[in-house]
Scaffold this motif. Structure first.
Motif, PDB file in Angstrom:
ATOM      1  N   VAL A   1       0.851  -1.185   0.000  1.00  0.00           N
ATOM      2  CA  VAL A   1       0.000   0.000   0.000  1.00  0.00           C
ATOM      3  C   VAL A   1       0.885   1.234   0.000  1.00  0.00           C
ATOM      4  O   VAL A   1       2.034   1.198   0.456  1.00  0.00           O
ATOM      5  CB  VAL A   1      -0.962   0.038   1.212  1.00  0.00           C
ATOM      6  CG1 VAL A   1      -1.781  -1.231   1.279  1.00  0.00           C
ATOM      7  CG2 VAL A   1      -0.208   0.238   2.519  1.00  0.00           C
ATOM      8  N   THR A   2       0.358   2.329  -0.533  1.00  0.00           N
ATOM      9  CA  THR A   2       1.147   3.559  -0.649  1.00  0.00           C
ATOM     10  C   THR A   2       0.623   4.664   0.256  1.00  0.00           C
ATOM     11  O   THR A   2       1.091   5.797   0.177  1.00  0.00           O
ATOM     12  CB  THR A   2       1.144   4.053  -2.108  1.00  0.00           C
ATOM     13  OG1 THR A   2      -0.215   4.263  -2.526  1.00  0.00           O
ATOM     14  CG2 THR A   2       1.803   3.036  -3.034  1.00  0.00           C
ATOM     15  N   ASN A   3      -0.324   4.335   1.136  1.00  0.00           N
ATOM     16  CA  ASN A   3      -0.938   5.359   1.975  1.00  0.00           C
ATOM     17  C   ASN A   3       0.060   5.990   2.939  1.00  0.00           C
ATOM     18  O   ASN A   3       0.883   5.288   3.527  1.00  0.00           O
ATOM     19  CB  ASN A   3      -2.093   4.760   2.778  1.00  0.00           C
ATOM     20  CG  ASN A   3      -3.132   4.124   1.887  1.00  0.00           C
ATOM     21  OD1 ASN A   3      -2.890   3.061   1.316  1.00  0.00           O
ATOM     22  ND2 ASN A   3      -4.272   4.760   1.767  1.00  0.00           N
ATOM     23  N   PRO A   4      -0.035   7.316   3.132  1.00  0.00           N
ATOM     24  CA  PRO A   4       0.807   7.971   4.126  1.00  0.00           C
ATOM     25  C   PRO A   4       0.315   7.645   5.537  1.00  0.00           C
ATOM     26  O   PRO A   4      -0.705   6.975   5.710  1.00  0.00           O
ATOM     27  CB  PRO A   4       0.630   9.456   3.810  1.00  0.00           C
ATOM     28  CG  PRO A   4      -0.757   9.534   3.238  1.00  0.00           C
ATOM     29  CD  PRO A   4      -0.939   8.263   2.455  1.00  0.00           C
ATOM     30  N   LEU A   5       1.007   8.154   6.515  1.00  0.00           N
ATOM     31  CA  LEU A   5       0.646   7.853   7.897  1.00  0.00           C
ATOM     32  C   LEU A   5      -0.641   8.563   8.318  1.00  0.00           C
ATOM     33  O   LEU A   5      -1.496   7.962   8.981  1.00  0.00           O
ATOM     34  CB  LEU A   5       1.789   8.256   8.832  1.00  0.00           C
ATOM     35  CG  LEU A   5       1.580   7.974  10.319  1.00  0.00           C
ATOM     36  CD1 LEU A   5       1.442   6.477  10.578  1.00  0.00           C
ATOM     37  CD2 LEU A   5       2.725   8.560  11.146  1.00  0.00           C
ATOM     38  N   ILE A   6      -0.773   9.829   7.950  1.00  0.00           N
ATOM     39  CA  ILE A   6      -1.884  10.636   8.464  1.00  0.00           C
ATOM     40  C   ILE A   6      -2.650  11.309   7.330  1.00  0.00           C
ATOM     41  O   ILE A   6      -2.226  11.289   6.176  1.00  0.00           O
ATOM     42  CB  ILE A   6      -1.371  11.706   9.455  1.00  0.00           C
ATOM     43  CG1 ILE A   6      -0.337  12.620   8.768  1.00  0.00           C
ATOM     44  CG2 ILE A   6      -0.763  11.049  10.684  1.00  0.00           C
ATOM     45  CD1 ILE A   6       0.161  13.755   9.649  1.00  0.00           C
ATOM     46  N   GLY A   7      -3.801  11.882   7.686  1.00  0.00           N
ATOM     47  CA  GLY A   7      -4.590  12.620   6.716  1.00  0.00           C
ATOM     48  C   GLY A   7      -5.717  11.808   6.121  1.00  0.00           C
ATOM     49  O   GLY A   7      -6.000  10.682   6.538  1.00  0.00           O
ATOM     50  N   ALA A   8      -6.364  12.386   5.105  1.00  0.00           N
ATOM     51  CA  ALA A   8      -7.561  11.785   4.503  1.00  0.00           C
ATOM     52  C   ALA A   8      -7.290  10.440   3.854  1.00  0.00           C
ATOM     53  O   ALA A   8      -8.198   9.608   3.727  1.00  0.00           O
ATOM     54  CB  ALA A   8      -8.153  12.749   3.482  1.00  0.00           C
ATOM     55  N   SER A   9      -6.062  10.199   3.424  1.00  0.00           N
ATOM     56  CA  SER A   9      -5.717   8.902   2.821  1.00  0.00           C
ATOM     57  C   SER A   9      -4.755   8.117   3.714  1.00  0.00           C
ATOM     58  O   SER A   9      -4.081   7.201   3.256  1.00  0.00           O
ATOM     59  CB  SER A   9      -5.095   9.105   1.434  1.00  0.00           C
ATOM     60  OG  SER A   9      -3.944   9.932   1.512  1.00  0.00           O
ATOM     61  N   GLY A  10      -4.696   8.495   4.992  1.00  0.00           N
ATOM     62  CA  GLY A  10      -3.767   7.866   5.918  1.00  0.00           C
ATOM     63  C   GLY A  10      -4.296   6.607   6.569  1.00  0.00           C
ATOM     64  O   GLY A  10      -5.397   6.131   6.261  1.00  0.00           O
ATOM     65  N   ALA A  11      -3.512   6.087   7.499  1.00  0.00           N
ATOM     66  CA  ALA A  11      -3.809   4.810   8.140  1.00  0.00           C
ATOM     67  C   ALA A  11      -5.165   4.804   8.822  1.00  0.00           C
ATOM     68  O   ALA A  11      -5.960   3.870   8.653  1.00  0.00           O
ATOM     69  CB  ALA A  11      -2.708   4.485   9.161  1.00  0.00           C
ATOM     70  N   SER A  12      -5.456   5.819   9.590  1.00  0.00           N
ATOM     71  CA  SER A  12      -6.692   5.837  10.384  1.00  0.00           C
ATOM     72  C   SER A  12      -7.925   5.969   9.507  1.00  0.00           C
ATOM     73  O   SER A  12      -8.910   5.239   9.681  1.00  0.00           O
ATOM     74  CB  SER A  12      -6.641   6.981  11.399  1.00  0.00           C
ATOM     75  OG  SER A  12      -5.469   6.928  12.174  1.00  0.00           O
TER      76      SER A  12
ATOM     77  N   ILE B   1       8.303  11.145   8.602  1.00  0.00           N
ATOM     78  CA  ILE B   1       7.655   9.982   7.988  1.00  0.00           C
ATOM     79  C   ILE B   1       6.150  10.180   7.766  1.00  0.00           C
ATOM     80  O   ILE B   1       5.486   9.283   7.247  1.00  0.00           O
ATOM     81  CB  ILE B   1       7.903   8.708   8.839  1.00  0.00           C
ATOM     82  CG1 ILE B   1       7.731   8.958  10.350  1.00  0.00           C
ATOM     83  CG2 ILE B   1       9.297   8.161   8.583  1.00  0.00           C
ATOM     84  CD1 ILE B   1       6.349   9.020  10.827  1.00  0.00           C
ATOM     85  N   ALA B   2       5.627  11.343   8.127  1.00  0.00           N
ATOM     86  CA  ALA B   2       4.175  11.544   8.084  1.00  0.00           C
ATOM     87  C   ALA B   2       3.587  11.329   6.688  1.00  0.00           C
ATOM     88  O   ALA B   2       2.532  10.711   6.535  1.00  0.00           O
ATOM     89  CB  ALA B   2       3.823  12.937   8.590  1.00  0.00           C
ATOM     90  N   GLY B   3       4.260  11.849   5.654  1.00  0.00           N
ATOM     91  CA  GLY B   3       3.719  11.751   4.306  1.00  0.00           C
ATOM     92  C   GLY B   3       4.376  10.699   3.441  1.00  0.00           C
ATOM     93  O   GLY B   3       4.103  10.613   2.241  1.00  0.00           O
TER      94      GLY B   3
END
Length: 375
Positions: free
Chosen positions: A194-205, A241-243
């Protein structure tokens, strides 16, 4: 003639190794003097440990760990035949399927057990670890894993944080003084598709939290907590590492592995190709046979047969793929190294019968393809 047999597992029907043996059986009926090179494959997810252990005559190691809700359980990992490489599927210790649906709560679930598996592998003296991080129940940024490996995560009172993505919001200090020193001498590869970043609208949560039991309110809390974690990591150890692509994998475990263990995130099938030495094995082959339970348009996006075909194409070796089901959108595969895609079912059947008879059907389909090749 030389055949390289490099299938993935046919899920719920046969392992990758058994699929390759079924192919071999069909081939030898037609070409009794053929050389069959068996290379069980996987894509970094479920079945990766089994494939690599069987490929290298390694062993399965079982040990007690804490599961995703802190309960004691037995988990396992693989030690490859050379004794220097461990293969871990984090789902065996921290996986979603270990928790009943009604008990899933990423505010509470932890990756601590995954860290215990890493520590156990270090005790075995390994110098290389491959970690598959699919199927997680967690959203703690790898915090639990770090605690198992000696990192202290403290709140404003200097107290150690409890497990889970919820308590992560109380984090004030990351103390690395107790981090297992052996990690500095170990190369860690992470199978991450997966290529999702850690945070934000497309992040882990936001993307993966709901399937782990998170309500919309929980998603907000979890994302806020991972943002705090990322800011502290940047502030205290200088890594942003956030993005980063893949940082959001396994509820942020990807981020934790990169930031603290200097791990490398790579596509799962590429890692398995590397660890099995597939490229060297296909050289000089007349044909490469691959396959898995279902082949469709998604195969092009890093599934095992596509990875195998890509290697064979480099050496202009024909590739024939076998599947229990051929779905929509396979046509582009013919432009990416696939010469034929063969369904293995010999007639109308129930799913249960198809799964039960998978090996026999694959052997028969392989035999028939070889009879055409013999012409």
């Amino acid at each position: 003639m030389k055949f390289v047999l490099a299938p993935d597992s046919f899920k719920e029907s046969m392992s990758a190794k058994n699929a390759a043996l079924a192919m071999e059986k069909g081939i030898l009926k037609v070409f009794p003097d053929a050389e069959c090179v068996i290379v069980p494959m996987a894509d970094g997810g479920e079945g990766t440990v089994e494939s690599l252990v069987s490929m290298t005559n390694g062993e399965i190691i079982k040990t007690e760990v804490l599961g995703p809700l802190g309960e004691k359980r037995i988990a396992e990992y693989g030690l490859l035949g050379e004794g220097q490489t461990a293969v871990i599927e984090m789902a065996t210790a921290s996986g979603l399927e270990l928790i009943r649906p009604e008990d899933r709560n990423p505010l509470l679930t932890t990756t601590y057990g995954t860290g215990q598996l890493i520590k156990h592998a270090l005790d075995k003296g390994v110098s290389r670890i491959l970690i598959g991080i699919g199927g997680s129940a967690t959203n703690d940024g790898g915090a639990g894993m770090l605690q198992a490996l000696g990192v202290s995560l403290k709140d404003e009172n200097g107290e150690e944080l409890d497990f889970g993505g919820g308590p992560l919001g109380q984090l004030q200090k990351i103390d690395l003084s107790g981090l297992d020193k052996r990690l500095s001498a170990v190369k860690i590869d992470v199978a991450c598709d997966v290529t999702n970043p850690l945070i934000g609208a497309s992040g882990a949560s936001a993307i993966f939290g709901p399937q782990k039991g998170a309500t919309p309110e929980m998603v907000e809390v979890l994302d806020r907590n991972l943002t705090l974690f990322a800011n502290l990591i940047k502030q205290e150890i200088g890594k942003d590492i956030a993005g980063m692509e893949g940082a959001g994998a396994a509820g942020g475990l990807g981020a934790g592995l990169v930031a603290f263990l200097n791990a490398q995130l790579k596509k799962g099938v590429e890692l398995v190709i590397e660890y099995t030495g597939l490229e060297e094995r296909v050289k000089g082959a007349d044909y490469v046979f691959t396959g898995e339970g279902s082949i469709d348009g998604q195969t092009l996006f890093g599934k095992t047969p596509y990875g195998v075909a890509t290697i064979a194409q480099k050496y202009s070796i024909p590739v024939i793929a076998f599947a229990g089901k051929i779905g929509k959108g396979v046509e582009p595969l013919y432009d990416h190294g696939f010469n034929a895609i063969i369904g293995i079912l010999s007639g109308v059947t129930t799913l249960a019968e198809a799964l039960e008879n998978g090996e026999a059907n694959l052997a028969f389909a392989t035999e028939n393809v070889c009879r055409v090749l013999k012409l």
